[in-house]
Enzyme design. Structure first.
Site, PDB file in Angstrom:
ATOM      1  N   GLY A   1       0.854  -1.180   0.000  1.00  0.00           N
ATOM      2  CA  GLY A   1       0.000   0.000   0.000  1.00  0.00           C
ATOM      3  C   GLY A   1       0.889   1.229   0.000  1.00  0.00           C
ATOM      4  O   GLY A   1       2.114   1.107  -0.108  1.00  0.00           O
TER       5      GLY A   1
ATOM      6  N   MET B   1       2.586   4.897   1.563  1.00  0.00           N
ATOM      7  CA  MET B   1       3.193   5.262   2.849  1.00  0.00           C
ATOM      8  C   MET B   1       2.086   5.634   3.842  1.00  0.00           C
ATOM      9  O   MET B   1       1.026   6.117   3.438  1.00  0.00           O
ATOM     10  CB  MET B   1       4.150   6.448   2.677  1.00  0.00           C
ATOM     11  CG  MET B   1       5.477   6.046   2.048  1.00  0.00           C
ATOM     12  SD  MET B   1       6.585   7.457   1.861  1.00  0.00           S
ATOM     13  CE  MET B   1       7.009   7.786   3.574  1.00  0.00           C
TER      14      MET B   1
ATOM     15  N   SER C   1       0.174   3.769   5.503  1.00  0.00           N
ATOM     16  CA  SER C   1      -1.028   2.937   5.486  1.00  0.00           C
ATOM     17  C   SER C   1      -0.977   1.825   6.535  1.00  0.00           C
ATOM     18  O   SER C   1      -1.913   1.032   6.642  1.00  0.00           O
ATOM     19  CB  SER C   1      -1.224   2.335   4.085  1.00  0.00           C
ATOM     20  OG  SER C   1      -0.141   1.484   3.756  1.00  0.00           O
TER      21      SER C   1
ATOM     22  N   ASP D   1      10.816  -5.753   5.444  1.00  0.00           N
ATOM     23  CA  ASP D   1      10.118  -4.477   5.258  1.00  0.00           C
ATOM     24  C   ASP D   1      10.773  -3.699   4.116  1.00  0.00           C
ATOM     25  O   ASP D   1      11.906  -3.975   3.743  1.00  0.00           O
ATOM     26  CB  ASP D   1      10.161  -3.647   6.555  1.00  0.00           C
ATOM     27  CG  ASP D   1       9.020  -2.626   6.616  1.00  0.00           C
ATOM     28  OD1 ASP D   1       8.162  -2.596   5.698  1.00  0.00           O
ATOM     29  OD2 ASP D   1       8.978  -1.839   7.595  1.00  0.00           O
ATOM     30  N   GLU D   2      10.045  -2.734   3.564  1.00  0.00           N
ATOM     31  CA  GLU D   2      10.557  -1.868   2.489  1.00  0.00           C
ATOM     32  C   GLU D   2      11.073  -2.683   1.311  1.00  0.00           C
ATOM     33  O   GLU D   2      12.156  -2.420   0.765  1.00  0.00           O
ATOM     34  CB  GLU D   2      11.673  -0.945   3.025  1.00  0.00           C
ATOM     35  CG  GLU D   2      11.290  -0.137   4.248  1.00  0.00           C
ATOM     36  CD  GLU D   2      10.373   1.056   3.956  1.00  0.00           C
ATOM     37  OE1 GLU D   2       9.823   1.145   2.822  1.00  0.00           O
ATOM     38  OE2 GLU D   2      10.192   1.891   4.860  1.00  0.00           O
TER      39      GLU D   2
ATOM     40  N   CYS E   1      -5.632  10.114  -1.802  1.00  0.00           N
ATOM     41  CA  CYS E   1      -6.524   9.202  -2.512  1.00  0.00           C
ATOM     42  C   CYS E   1      -6.301   9.373  -4.013  1.00  0.00           C
ATOM     43  O   CYS E   1      -5.578  10.268  -4.459  1.00  0.00           O
ATOM     44  CB  CYS E   1      -7.979   9.459  -2.149  1.00  0.00           C
ATOM     45  SG  CYS E   1      -8.597  10.994  -2.850  1.00  0.00           S
TER      46      CYS E   1
HETATM   47  P1  ADP Z   1       3.743   2.292   6.438  1.00  0.00           P
HETATM   48  O1  ADP Z   1       4.689   1.174   6.807  1.00  0.00           O
HETATM   49  O2  ADP Z   1       2.623   1.833   5.526  1.00  0.00           O
HETATM   50  O3  ADP Z   1       4.429   3.531   5.915  1.00  0.00           O
HETATM   51  P2  ADP Z   1       3.448   2.603   9.288  1.00  0.00           P
HETATM   52  O4  ADP Z   1       3.005   1.267   9.813  1.00  0.00           O
HETATM   53  O5  ADP Z   1       4.910   2.952   9.413  1.00  0.00           O
HETATM   54  O6  ADP Z   1       2.985   2.736   7.756  1.00  0.00           O
HETATM   55  O7  ADP Z   1       2.656   3.794   9.986  1.00  0.00           O
HETATM   56  C1  ADP Z   1       1.243   3.794  10.100  1.00  0.00           C
HETATM   57  C2  ADP Z   1       0.884   4.952  11.035  1.00  0.00           C
HETATM   58  O8  ADP Z   1       1.127   6.179  10.361  1.00  0.00           O
HETATM   59  C3  ADP Z   1      -0.562   5.045  11.434  1.00  0.00           C
HETATM   60  O9  ADP Z   1      -0.895   4.191  12.485  1.00  0.00           O
HETATM   61  C4  ADP Z   1      -0.650   6.502  11.870  1.00  0.00           C
HETATM   62  O10 ADP Z   1      -0.209   6.635  13.210  1.00  0.00           O
HETATM   63  C5  ADP Z   1       0.379   7.192  10.991  1.00  0.00           C
HETATM   64  N1  ADP Z   1      -0.165   8.060   9.942  1.00  0.00           N
HETATM   65  C6  ADP Z   1       0.401   9.212   9.524  1.00  0.00           C
HETATM   66  N2  ADP Z   1      -0.281   9.780   8.521  1.00  0.00           N
HETATM   67  C7  ADP Z   1      -1.344   8.973   8.269  1.00  0.00           C
HETATM   68  C8  ADP Z   1      -2.438   9.014   7.309  1.00  0.00           C
HETATM   69  N3  ADP Z   1      -2.578  10.003   6.431  1.00  0.00           N
HETATM   70  N4  ADP Z   1      -3.339   7.988   7.326  1.00  0.00           N
HETATM   71  C9  ADP Z   1      -3.215   6.997   8.241  1.00  0.00           C
HETATM   72  N5  ADP Z   1      -2.223   6.904   9.137  1.00  0.00           N
HETATM   73  C10 ADP Z   1      -1.275   7.876   9.180  1.00  0.00           C
HETATM   74 ZN    ZN Z   2      -8.452  12.729  -1.289  1.00  0.00          ZN
END
Ligand code: ADP
Ligand code: ZN
Length: 196
Positions: free
Chosen positions: A26, A28, A30, A98-99, A187
């Site tokens: 997904g 960033m 998410s 990860d990543e 989105c």
């Molecule tokens: P990813 O690995 O997908 O980048 P993380 O697991 O590191 O995501 O981080 C998810 C966290 O990011 C959420 O629990 C929330 O605290 C934070 N966050 C920051 N911006 C958003 C956003 N726009 N929508 C949802 N969560 C967000």
């Molecule tokens: Zn939007």
């Protein structure tokens, strides 16, 4: 495993080959890292041996831990080449990476090999780059995986479910490491693809 060597993992039978690949992908923010950590913690609680890897270049928060944007974390090993995952997997029954988008196409064969050895391989990564294009090798892993989870963030513009990552800076390299200072979740309709 050819039947003469000891099994790499402790399973129900030396010939047990019940490995598989899970992909969490997904944009960033998410929750990919949070979801990866959640799955790995559960395996640890069940006393399964777990090995966790992330690319060495992603030093957003920590060199030797997986850290989510919400600051949940788990110890990890930083590697620069996908082959190192194979070399350092040891006897782990469950592997987390990860990543995934920062590893090259070799990651696909490495995951195939590890799953073929009977291990559970859990991969998290971006499925799209900052232009909204498929971000290799995640699309190839999606094709190969048994289980796929697509996570969504919340669009910071309109609040809709967000599956895109908007780069806020003008940099045009595909890999530019950063967090909230450089990227935000958008989105489909609020995403503004960068000009070519
Ligand atoms: P990813 O690995 O997908 O980048 P993380 O697991 O590191 O995501 O981080 C998810 C966290 O990011 C959420 O629990 C929330 O605290 C934070 N966050 C920051 N911006 C958003 C956003 N726009 N929508 C949802 N969560 C967000
Ligand atoms: Zn939007």
């Amino acid at each position: 495993m050819d039947g003469t060597n000891p099994p790499l993992i402790s399973g129900p039978h030396p010939r047990h080959r019940g490995g598989w690949i899970e992909v969490i992908c997904g944009p960033m923010f998410s929750g990919k890292t949070e979801e990866l950590i959640r799955r790995l913690r559960r395996a640890q609680i069940a006393r399964q041996e777990v090995a966790i890897f992330k690319p060495g270049l992603d030093n957003r928060y920590s060199e030797d831990r997986l850290v989510s944007h919400s600051q949940v974390s788990l110890p990890s090993v930083a590697v620069t080449r996908a082959e190192e995952i194979l070399e350092r997997a040891g006897a782990a029954q469950v592997l987390g990476v990860d990543e995934a988008q920062f590893f090259g196409p070799e990651l696909v064969g490495i995951c195939r090999e590890l799953a073929g050895q009977g291990r559970r391989v859990i991969i998290a990564g971006l499925d799209q780059d900052y232009r909204g294009e498929p971000f290799e090798p995640v699309p190839q892993l999606l094709a190969e995986a048994e289980y796929i989870t697509k996570t969504l963030a919340i669009c910071v513009r309109c609040g809709a479910p967000a599956n895109r990552t908007q780069r806020l800076s003008a940099e045009s390299a595909r890999v530019v490491v950063g967090a909230a200072e450089r990227y935000e979740a958008r989105c489909r309709s609020c995403f503004e693809p960068p000009e070519r």
